[in-house]
Design an enzyme around this catalytic site. Structure first.
Site, PDB file in Angstrom:
ATOM      1  N   SER A   1       0.820  -1.225   0.000  1.00 34.49           N
ATOM      2  CA  SER A   1       0.000   0.000   0.000  1.00 34.49           C
ATOM      3  C   SER A   1       0.849   1.270   0.000  1.00 34.49           C
ATOM      4  O   SER A   1       1.791   1.416   0.780  1.00 34.49           O
ATOM      5  CB  SER A   1      -0.921   0.019   1.217  1.00 34.49           C
ATOM      6  OG  SER A   1      -1.566   1.277   1.284  1.00 34.49           O
ATOM      7  N   GLU A  52     -24.061   9.087   1.751  1.00 29.80           N
ATOM      8  CA  GLU A  52     -24.881   8.717   0.596  1.00 29.80           C
ATOM      9  C   GLU A  52     -24.038   7.920  -0.423  1.00 29.80           C
ATOM     10  O   GLU A  52     -24.489   6.920  -0.965  1.00 29.80           O
ATOM     11  CB  GLU A  52     -25.422  10.007  -0.049  1.00 29.80           C
ATOM     12  CG  GLU A  52     -26.555   9.797  -1.028  1.00 29.80           C
ATOM     13  CD  GLU A  52     -27.749   9.030  -0.443  1.00 29.80           C
ATOM     14  OE1 GLU A  52     -27.990   9.107   0.784  1.00 29.80           O
ATOM     15  OE2 GLU A  52     -28.394   8.325  -1.226  1.00 29.80           O
ATOM     16  N   LYS A  91     -13.882  -3.745   1.960  1.00 33.55           N
ATOM     17  CA  LYS A  91     -14.745  -2.570   1.760  1.00 33.55           C
ATOM     18  C   LYS A  91     -16.231  -2.884   1.998  1.00 33.55           C
ATOM     19  O   LYS A  91     -16.963  -2.063   2.525  1.00 33.55           O
ATOM     20  CB  LYS A  91     -14.554  -1.995   0.356  1.00 33.55           C
ATOM     21  CG  LYS A  91     -13.203  -1.316   0.174  1.00 33.55           C
ATOM     22  CD  LYS A  91     -13.109  -0.650  -1.182  1.00 33.55           C
ATOM     23  CE  LYS A  91     -11.708  -0.130  -1.431  1.00 33.55           C
ATOM     24  NZ  LYS A  91     -11.586   0.611  -2.683  1.00 33.55           N
ATOM     25  N   SER A 129      -0.551   4.154   0.606  1.00 32.65           N
ATOM     26  CA  SER A 129      -1.300   5.149   1.387  1.00 32.65           C
ATOM     27  C   SER A 129      -0.464   5.855   2.458  1.00 32.65           C
ATOM     28  O   SER A 129      -0.584   7.074   2.607  1.00 32.65           O
ATOM     29  CB  SER A 129      -2.542   4.510   2.022  1.00 32.65           C
ATOM     30  OG  SER A 129      -3.435   4.162   0.998  1.00 32.65           O
ATOM     31  N   THR A 182     -20.159 -10.752 -18.014  1.00 34.96           N
ATOM     32  CA  THR A 182     -21.394 -11.438 -17.610  1.00 34.96           C
ATOM     33  C   THR A 182     -22.516 -10.402 -17.592  1.00 34.96           C
ATOM     34  O   THR A 182     -22.622  -9.602 -16.658  1.00 34.96           O
ATOM     35  CB  THR A 182     -21.225 -12.052 -16.202  1.00 34.96           C
ATOM     36  OG1 THR A 182     -19.950 -12.711 -16.146  1.00 34.96           O
ATOM     37  CG2 THR A 182     -22.325 -13.016 -15.874  1.00 34.96           C
ATOM     38  N   GLY A 238      -4.876   4.817 -13.250  1.00 33.01           N
ATOM     39  CA  GLY A 238      -5.575   5.145 -12.014  1.00 33.01           C
ATOM     40  C   GLY A 238      -4.768   5.662 -10.833  1.00 33.01           C
ATOM     41  O   GLY A 238      -5.325   5.780  -9.739  1.00 33.01           O
TER      42      GLY A 238
HETATM   43  P1  ATR Z   1     -13.697  -5.149  -8.269  1.00 29.65           P
HETATM   44  O1  ATR Z   1     -14.223  -5.007  -6.873  1.00 29.65           O
HETATM   45  O2  ATR Z   1     -12.254  -4.756  -8.431  1.00 29.65           O
HETATM   46  O3  ATR Z   1     -14.573  -4.488  -9.274  1.00 29.65           O
HETATM   47  P2  ATR Z   1     -14.813  -7.749  -8.844  1.00 29.65           P
HETATM   48  O4  ATR Z   1     -16.025  -7.434  -8.055  1.00 29.65           O
HETATM   49  O5  ATR Z   1     -14.195  -9.106  -8.724  1.00 29.65           O
HETATM   50  O6  ATR Z   1     -13.638  -6.736  -8.557  1.00 29.65           O
HETATM   51  O7  ATR Z   1     -15.172  -7.468 -10.380  1.00 29.65           O
HETATM   52  C1  ATR Z   1     -14.260  -7.722 -11.383  1.00 29.65           C
HETATM   53  C2  ATR Z   1     -14.836  -7.235 -12.719  1.00 29.65           C
HETATM   54  O8  ATR Z   1     -13.859  -7.470 -13.742  1.00 29.65           O
HETATM   55  C3  ATR Z   1     -16.105  -7.956 -13.152  1.00 29.65           C
HETATM   56  O9  ATR Z   1     -16.914  -7.069 -13.870  1.00 29.65           O
HETATM   57  C4  ATR Z   1     -15.535  -9.062 -14.066  1.00 29.65           C
HETATM   58  O10 ATR Z   1     -16.455  -9.544 -15.035  1.00 29.65           O
HETATM   59  P3  ATR Z   1     -17.520 -10.699 -14.646  1.00 29.65           P
HETATM   60  O11 ATR Z   1     -18.608 -10.041 -13.874  1.00 29.65           O
HETATM   61  O12 ATR Z   1     -17.965 -11.257 -15.938  1.00 29.65           O
HETATM   62  O13 ATR Z   1     -16.745 -11.715 -13.811  1.00 29.65           O
HETATM   63  C5  ATR Z   1     -14.436  -8.298 -14.766  1.00 29.65           C
HETATM   64  N1  ATR Z   1     -13.408  -9.192 -15.321  1.00 29.65           N
HETATM   65  C6  ATR Z   1     -12.440  -9.862 -14.646  1.00 29.65           C
HETATM   66  N2  ATR Z   1     -11.679 -10.586 -15.494  1.00 29.65           N
HETATM   67  C7  ATR Z   1     -12.167 -10.361 -16.746  1.00 29.65           C
HETATM   68  C8  ATR Z   1     -11.816 -10.821 -18.054  1.00 29.65           C
HETATM   69  N3  ATR Z   1     -10.821 -11.679 -18.248  1.00 29.65           N
HETATM   70  N4  ATR Z   1     -12.555 -10.373 -19.103  1.00 29.65           N
HETATM   71  C9  ATR Z   1     -13.562  -9.534 -18.926  1.00 29.65           C
HETATM   72  N5  ATR Z   1     -13.965  -9.051 -17.718  1.00 29.65           N
HETATM   73  C10 ATR Z   1     -13.279  -9.456 -16.644  1.00 29.65           C
END
Ligand code: ATR
Length: 274
Positions: A19, A87, A72, A21, A161, A248
């Site tokens: 980290s 909020e 979190k 931070s 997804t 970022g």
């Molecule tokens: P965070 O809290 O960092 O957002 P997360 O809740 O695990 O982490 O979400 C990861 C995101 O990255 C999701 O939207 C995931 O897509 P899915 O919902 O289909 O799982 C996306 N993601 C991770 N690996 C990916 C990949 N190889 N291709 C496309 N999307 C990916």
């Protein structure tokens, strides 16, 4: 004789050794001429351990805590049960900043506003902008309300997804009238086509060696990846098309500055760290 009081802060996570931070907040404190201690706090990945760490820290006189992966959502649950939530934290369903307010635990989420502040610093146009956000996890959820509040006109959430993007937007529209009124759209990642002003990568793909299945008609003027400090093929892809790109790190600084302000009342100049 004037006495200075040292204020104590921590960032709770697992893993946490990486980290940045403490360094960032010490730089803010120097700028604000405040005496602070800011430590990384490792915590075992169990809700009870997280609760115990938070309780011990604030009972011991701590001023503020940052919360990072994977706590979190747990911090949100704790504040919803025993304290209060801002909020932004309510809508995000996640807390990255903890403090005591009127003797009660208070959870805020500064991640989304941190991103918006970085985009404004970069001078990227947000008013009436057409934005696509890739991903429907925690990182994506937390930035939607702050972007709409900043004047963005159209948001499309594209996710590998599709059902997860749909469910997330249903939840967000029920939780916030502001989000519902802006009518955000969702689609499958490979069905995202055409031109956007800004495309934001909020997926965790940067942690893997995979690449996103992007349609060849997809283009933008500005591309932002919430990850930083590593090879980011998403940014290279749009940079080669002529888009302006940013990673970022500025969002990290932005969210930290807002946490620092919640705790100390001091608004620091983040340009000095970028
Ligand atoms: P965070 O809290 O960092 O957002 P997360 O809740 O695990 O982490 O979400 C990861 C995101 O990255 C999701 O939207 C995931 O897509 P899915 O919902 O289909 O799982 C996306 N993601 C991770 N690996 C990916 C990949 N190889 N291709 C496309 N999307 C990916």
């Amino acid at each position: 004789m004037t006495q200075t009081t040292t204020q104590h802060f921590i960032v709770i996570g697992n893993p946490i050794a990486h980290s940045k931070s403490p360094k960032i907040h010490q730089a803010f404190a120097k700028q604000a001429k405040l005496d602070i201690r800011y430590h990384r706090q490792y915590c075992p990945d169990h809700p009870e351990s997280f609760h115990a760490v938070v309780e011990a820290f604030f009972n011991g006189g701590g001023t503020g805590a940052n919360v990072t992966v994977p706590f979190k959502q747990e911090a949100y649950t704790l504040c919803a049960k025993d304290g209060d939530l801002s909020e932004h934290a309510k809508v995000a369903g996640a807390v990255n900043t903890l403090l005591l307010k009127d003797g009660k635990l208070y959870g805020d989420n500064t991640d989304g506003q941190g991103l918006v502040n970085h985009l404004l610093q970069l001078d990227w146009p947000l008013q009436e902008a057409k934005i696509a956000i890739l991903g429907a996890g925690g990182a994506s959820r937390g930035v939607i309300l702050p972007l709409i509040e900043a004047g963005v006109a159209h948001i499309t959430i594209a996710n590998r997804t599709l059902s997860k993007a749909e469910a997330m937007l249903d939840e967000l529209c029920s939780a916030s009238n502001i989000i519902a009124k802006s009518q955000p759209q969702s689609c499958a990642l490979e069905a995202l086509t055409g031109r956007f002003d800004i495309i934001i990568n909020a997926t965790s793909i940067g942690l893997s060696t995979q690449t996103l299945p992007l349609d060849e008609t997809l283009s933008c003027d500005y591309a932002y990846d919430m990850m930083y400090g590593r090879d980011l093929p998403f940014l290279t892809h749009f940079q080669q098309q002529g888009a302006q790109v940013a990673e970022g790190y500025g969002m990290l600084i932005g969210q930290a500055a807002l946490s620092f302000q919640r705790w100390t009342g001091v608004a620091v100049d983040t340009h000095l760290l970028l």
